[in-house]
Write an enzyme that holds these catalytic residues in place. Structure first.
Site, PDB file in Angstrom:
ATOM      1  N   THR A 285       1.429   3.736   1.841  1.00 14.74           N
ATOM      2  CA  THR A 285       2.110   4.161   3.081  1.00 14.74           C
ATOM      3  C   THR A 285       3.217   3.205   3.500  1.00 14.74           C
ATOM      4  OG1 THR A 285       0.504   2.981   4.451  1.00 14.74           O
ATOM      5  CG2 THR A 285       0.037   5.294   3.959  1.00 14.74           C
ATOM      6  N   LYS A 286       3.321   2.048   2.840  1.00 15.17           N
ATOM      7  CA  LYS A 286       4.268   1.024   3.287  1.00 15.17           C
ATOM      8  C   LYS A 286       5.699   1.340   2.853  1.00 15.17           C
ATOM      9  CE  LYS A 286       1.135  -1.482   5.300  1.00 15.17           C
ATOM     10  NZ  LYS A 286      -0.098  -0.725   5.060  1.00 15.17           N
ATOM     11  N   ASN A 287       6.654   0.545   3.342  1.00 20.96           N
ATOM     12  CA  ASN A 287       8.074   0.821   3.096  1.00 20.96           C
ATOM     13  C   ASN A 287       8.446   0.746   1.623  1.00 20.96           C
ATOM     14  OD1 ASN A 287       7.751   0.541   5.892  1.00 20.96           O
ATOM     15  ND2 ASN A 287       9.863  -0.140   6.156  1.00 20.96           N
TER      16      ASN A 287
ATOM     17  N   TYR B 139       0.850  -1.195   0.000  1.00 22.17           N
ATOM     18  CA  TYR B 139       0.000   0.000   0.000  1.00 22.17           C
ATOM     19  C   TYR B 139       0.889   1.250   0.000  1.00 22.17           C
ATOM     20  CZ  TYR B 139      -3.905   2.990   1.545  1.00 22.17           C
ATOM     21  OH  TYR B 139      -4.864   3.955   1.639  1.00 22.17           O
TER      22      TYR B 139
END
Length: 389
Positions: A196-198, A194
């Site tokens: 917002t993920k790393n 997603y």
């Protein structure tokens, strides 16, 4: 056609916001990879996805990998592959995103909400033991904020009680436990890409597993239950000549997003190092602020979130601090509103143990802005706003 309201649209274009909560790290190389993938004769279920799956397999040290449309699909398919369904109970932490519980409900099974540790907000081993029943068939440890759960103890409990283990690694790409990548301990590990993920593929997920049976089941189920991939169907013979052995889902990961994933994965170690340094800087400045409890951390963490706790000594409640930071142009959030607070889970989940740590944590936690290219100047603004009373 529904039009996005001005308030919703402007939420991310508000000129008063000087510090966003998150910011994607998209490079020119990422953009070139996406554009190149658009020229592929197969825009889904093709060779680019296979390469992404293989790259992820190598990175995590897993045996099999299957790309899917998102981490919720990864959890759902993993549960289904393990035969979890009606009348079964699955233990999950109360402090997690709703998708963990929803995936359980989608199988017909019942989520059982378990307390978390006070220090790292990961699932409590003691609460797992207190929540076991004759119906317990699986446990989903969530590696909260990118810090690995106590997989040694969890696997011991699983073996003793004949439980299946699905690791929710949505926060934890790059995180290690005892030198091994998270997701490789249980029957399956589920990852999220997603925004917002790393790393991001915009939307997307991945299942890793040591079981060929599980991998094959998920690979078929993600594509409507069809027994042949798109490449296999069109490479020889009649493309409509396939079988469907059981109902499946449209949970595919397309070539465009897979291309972005390949590009992003190449620099995951650098991205995680940048997040680590930002967390270390927060720690160095906030550890002396009275009433602020900084998160524990380890070099093996993935540093997905930076979650502090607001204790009574601080003099201001969590919600008041949230409002204060927002007025100063600083976006923050809370990870998470506990599952027991949601209407659907009040009706359909079970609780056998006290959730004292989860309930207390929810009153105190707030997640500060954290992303790869966050500057020291930006962090100083956040720190100053918190430190000033």
């Amino acid at each position: 056609m529904k039009v996005l309201s001005l308030t919703a649209r402007d939420a991310f274009n508000d000129n008063t916001i000087k510090v966003p909560f998150f910011s994607q790290d998209i490079t020119n190389e990422d953009k070139k990879a996406v554009i190149s993938a658009l020229a592929s004769p197969l825009l889904t279920d093709g060779p680019i996805l296979r390469k992404f799956e293989n790259d992820f397999r190598v990175f995590t040290g897993s045996k099999y990998t299957v790309g899917v449309s998102n981490a919720t699909a990864a959890l759902h398919l993993s549960l289904k592959a393990l035969g979890i369904g009606k009348n079964d109970e699955v233990l999950i932490p109360d402090m997690t995103f709703v998708a963990t519980a929803s995936a359980v409900l989608l199988t017909g099974a019942t989520p059982v909400l378990v307390d978390v540790n006070d220090d790292d907000l990961n699932i409590s081993v003691k609460s797992i033991e207190n929540s076991l029943t004759s119906k317990t068939k699986a446990v989903i440890p969530v590696h909260f904020a990118g810090r690995a759960c106590n997989m040694k103890k969890i696997m011991e409990i699983a073996r003793k009680n004949n439980l299946r283990v699905i690791e929710d690694c949505a926060h934890a790409i790059g995180a290690k436990y005892d030198g091994k990548h998270v997701g490789t301990f249980g029957d399956a590990g589920c990852f999220s890409f997603y925004p917002t993920k790393n790393i991001t593929t915009i939307e997307g997920g991945m299942v890793i597993t040591k079981s060929k049976t599980i991998a094959d089941h998920i690979r078929t189920a993600r594509n409507h239950g069809i027994t042949k991939s798109l490449t296999q169907r069109y490479s020889h013979g009649r493309p409509w000549d396939y079988d469907v052995t059981e109902p499946g889902y449209n949970y595919r990961l397309d070539e465009i997003r897979a291309a972005l994933g390949i590009s992003q994965l190449k620099r995951i170690n650098i991205l995680n190092q940048m997040r680590s340094k930002a967390c270390e800087y927060y720690n160095s400045k906030l550890k002396t602020v009275k009433g602020i409890k900084i998160p524990i951390s380890d070099k093996a963490d993935a540093y997905h979130l930076y979650v502090i706790r607001i204790k009574n000594e601080y003099g201001v409640k969590r919600d008041q601090l949230f409002e204060k930071l927002l007025k100063n142009g600083i976006r923050t959030s809370v990870h998470y509103k506990p599952l027991h607070e949601f209407t659907v889970f009040k009706k359909r989940a079970k609780i056998y143990d006290k959730l004292d740590n989860s309930k207390q944590a929810y009153k105190e936690i707030i997640s500060l802005p954290l992303y790869t290219r966050i500057s020291r100047d930006i962090q100083d603004k956040v720190i100053a706003a918190i430190a000033k009373q």
